[in-house]
Design a protein around this motif. Structure first.
Motif: not given
Ligand code: CA
Ligand code: CA
Ligand code: CA
Ligand code: CA
Length: 270
Positions: A108, A118, A121-122, A142, A145, A151, A154-155
């Motif tokens: 993260s 998570e 999710h990714r 991944l 991003p 993505m 999301r991040v």
């Protein structure tokens, strides 16, 4: 930008060749080197200059530099994913395999391993053809991003949630600066594009876009080196400012680019 640059990098930290950010400074003349930094040789800078110069007019501008940077960033991310897949002796990874063997590499924004939920999710965001596996191209977001808007969003959302103490979906300056802060007051003001006094997830996205830091470093480089102020830099202009450039943030990008283009060539150790 100092704390901020370091903080937003972890996702890409694993891609050693792409680690391009040194400590930031508004003054490109400041010495920002760290003990483990390497500096590009004059020859490397000149070679990279030649490759950036896509229209072969002997000079480079910001557009040419950023096109070059984008190409290398994506190629480096692809190369990294190819190496991961090769090390796992497979051409694609399932969610189980990702959790077991790859997820520890996907961290993260604060540098910690992602919770399993998570990771899942990714995985689902990355699996664009929904076949339950990630191939090389699908793996890239991944680790990079900014190559995929969903993505990136999301991040940024996860980053926001981790700092949003009152859970209102926005970050005040206090929330942004609290604890292990995401940057300083100036960074906050810069990110708050609509001047609302708070940051939403979309505004936070630019924190996660490595390209923004490269662009900032290159804008500084142009200011530093562009003696005749025509917006283009010649190889001679870079040569003339070599000492200052080698101490600037841009130096780390040149090292990464030169290493990517010719891994056998060693940069100067400090
Ligand atoms: Ca050119
Ligand atoms: Ca797939
Ligand atoms: Ca809040
Ligand atoms: Ca705002």
């Amino acid at each position: 930008m100092v704390a901020l640059c370091r903080k937003v990098m972890p996702i890409l930290v694993v891609i050693a060749a792409v680690v391009v950010l040194a400590l930031a400074s508004d003054d490109p003349g400041n010495d920002i080197r760290e003990p483990d930094d390497v500096i590009p040789t004059q020859q490397q800078i000149s070679q990279v200059h030649g490759l950036i110069d896509s229209d072969k007019d002997g000079k480079i501008n910001l557009v040419e530099i950023m096109n070059f940077s984008d190409t290398i960033a994506l190629a480096t991310a692809r190369q990294y994913c190819a190496e991961v897949l090769e090390s796992l002796e497979t051409e694609s990874v399932t969610l189980e395999r990702l959790k077991k063997d790859v997820s520890k590499m996907v961290v993260s924004s604060d540098g910690n391993a992602l919770p399993e939920e998570e990771v899942q999710h990714r995985f689902l965001l990355a699996d664009s053809n929904n076949d339950g596996k990630l191939d090389l191209e699908e793996m890239v977001p991944l680790f990079f991003p900014e190559s995929n808007p969903a993505m990136l969003s999301r991040v940024a959302h996860v980053l926001l949630t981790s700092k949003d103490q009152n859970g209102d979906g926005k970050l005040t300056a206090d929330e942004f600066l609290s604890g292990d802060g995401l940057g300083d007051q100036d960074d906050f003001a810069k990110l708050d594009r609509d001047g609302s006094g708070t940051l939403d997830a979309e505004e936070l996205e630019s924190l996660e876009v490595e390209r923004n830091y490269v662009q900032e470093a290159m804008q500084d480089l142009i200011i530093l080196a562009d003696k005749d102020a025509d917006g283009h830099i010649t190889s001679a202009e870079l040569d003339a400012k070599y000492e200052e450039i080698s101490r600037s943030r841009a130096a780390q990008d040149f090292v990464a680019w030169a290493d990517y283009l010719d891994p056998s060539q060693e940069s100067d150790e400090l």
